[in-house]
Design a protein around this motif. Sequence first.
Motif, PDB file in Angstrom:
ATOM      1  N   TRP A  59       0.973  -1.264  -0.032  1.00 63.51           N
ATOM      2  CA  TRP A  59       0.003   0.048  -0.035  1.00 63.51           C
ATOM      3  C   TRP A  59       0.733   1.178   0.099  1.00 63.51           C
ATOM      4  N   THR A 110       2.702   2.127  -3.232  1.00 62.82           N
ATOM      5  CA  THR A 110       1.632   2.418  -4.508  1.00 62.82           C
ATOM      6  C   THR A 110       0.378   3.224  -4.269  1.00 62.82           C
ATOM      7  N   GLY A 111      -0.057   3.182  -3.156  1.00 60.81           N
ATOM      8  CA  GLY A 111      -1.511   3.738  -2.773  1.00 60.81           C
ATOM      9  C   GLY A 111      -2.560   3.090  -3.271  1.00 60.81           C
ATOM     10  N   LYS A 112      -2.258   1.855  -3.825  1.00 56.21           N
ATOM     11  CA  LYS A 112      -3.317   1.002  -4.335  1.00 56.21           C
ATOM     12  C   LYS A 112      -3.696  -0.190  -3.238  1.00 56.21           C
ATOM     13  N   GLU A 113      -5.072  -0.588  -3.263  1.00 55.36           N
ATOM     14  CA  GLU A 113      -5.200  -1.948  -2.303  1.00 55.36           C
ATOM     15  C   GLU A 113      -4.575  -2.764  -3.183  1.00 55.36           C
ATOM     16  N   PRO A 114      -3.594  -3.591  -2.253  1.00 59.14           N
ATOM     17  CA  PRO A 114      -3.024  -4.951  -2.884  1.00 59.14           C
ATOM     18  C   PRO A 114      -3.821  -6.002  -2.982  1.00 59.14           C
ATOM     19  N   SER A 115      -4.045  -6.774  -3.983  1.00 60.82           N
ATOM     20  CA  SER A 115      -4.936  -7.919  -4.300  1.00 60.82           C
ATOM     21  C   SER A 115      -4.603  -9.232  -3.358  1.00 60.82           C
TER      22      SER A 115
END
Length: 375
Positions: free
Chosen positions: A155, A158-163
């Motif tokens: 997180w 990247t600031g993205k919710e990881p899968s």
Amino acid sequence: MATETQVHVGLEGIVAAATRLSSVDGQAGELIIAGFPLERLAPFATFEETIFLLWNDHLPSQSELTELHQSLVSQRQLSALTLEVAQQLGREQADPMDALRAATATLTPLADEKATAQRIVAALPTIVAAYWRARNQAEFIEPRSDLSHAANYLWMLTGKEPSAEQVRALETYLNTVVDHGLNASTFTTRVIISTESDLVSAVTGAIGALKGPLHGGAPGPALDMVFEIGTADRAEEVLRAKLARGERLMGFGHRVYKVRDPRAEVLAGAADQLFANDGNRELYELVRHVEQTAIRLLEEHKPGRKLQTNVEFYTALLLHGIDFETDLFTPTFTISRAVGWIAHAFEQRTVGRIIRPQSIYTGDRNRTWVEVAER
């Protein structure tokens, strides 16, 4: 009758510690982590479970696991100084291991060593992420308290919710490389702790040892070789040409393992799962073909050398599969291995004796002093 003292260059063959943390059998291709064969631990445990296991010698109950998670979460935030060091070195495009070493050195040891250990382990992912974001002219992303150690690292990068697949792949990797016998950085940790120094000093010194290319290695070139090959039909041609030029095939051969590195086996399985659900399956199949071709050609060109797949080969594929650039590979390795270093430090504390090997003097003995005007 006097006997000549034998010098063990590099301390080769010298047993310097007894440990319950890991056992490396290079002939059998076996790695045991705190009693578990690697393949029975790494694909299943969360990284927090592995931390607890190494530090406490048993798997945690749910309440113990929750307590550890909360303790790590509470330490994820960096001091202003540590954050600034990491970000400034990122802005300067400094070497990532230089940045990690420098920022780690700013952490403050606490009176309670267990709390210091948690502070180090919790801070390292934040340091790496802060450096990485600054290096790429991106805003710092605050850590989250609701995510696991591995998920929070992804997180912050990247600031993205990881899968779920990305988290599982990273956790398997972190578990796989958490400890590996008395290697150079682990020995460095034990030497520093044996002087009754603190954990921050020991981990900082170990990072310096790990930075060396003869130890930390460089998984990136293994994947570069695969990209250079490009398609399965070119594998034999390219690899034969490399061998004819005397080049090393990256990702093959290990000083200890004379069979396939068990870490490569586990990471290959993790990559299989990741690329089946969350990645480029064609790349995975190409990597498997390159591996098989390389092993066959190495046996042909260097019979009896037993040059098998090592951990770097599938490290590169797996970390690439979760969108890590190659400059993140060794810092990510450090995030895992610091847990093992600290476990060894705890063990060394119980020994209570400084590590001080001897040396043999080989210089002159009867030099005569000459004043500078007469030299």
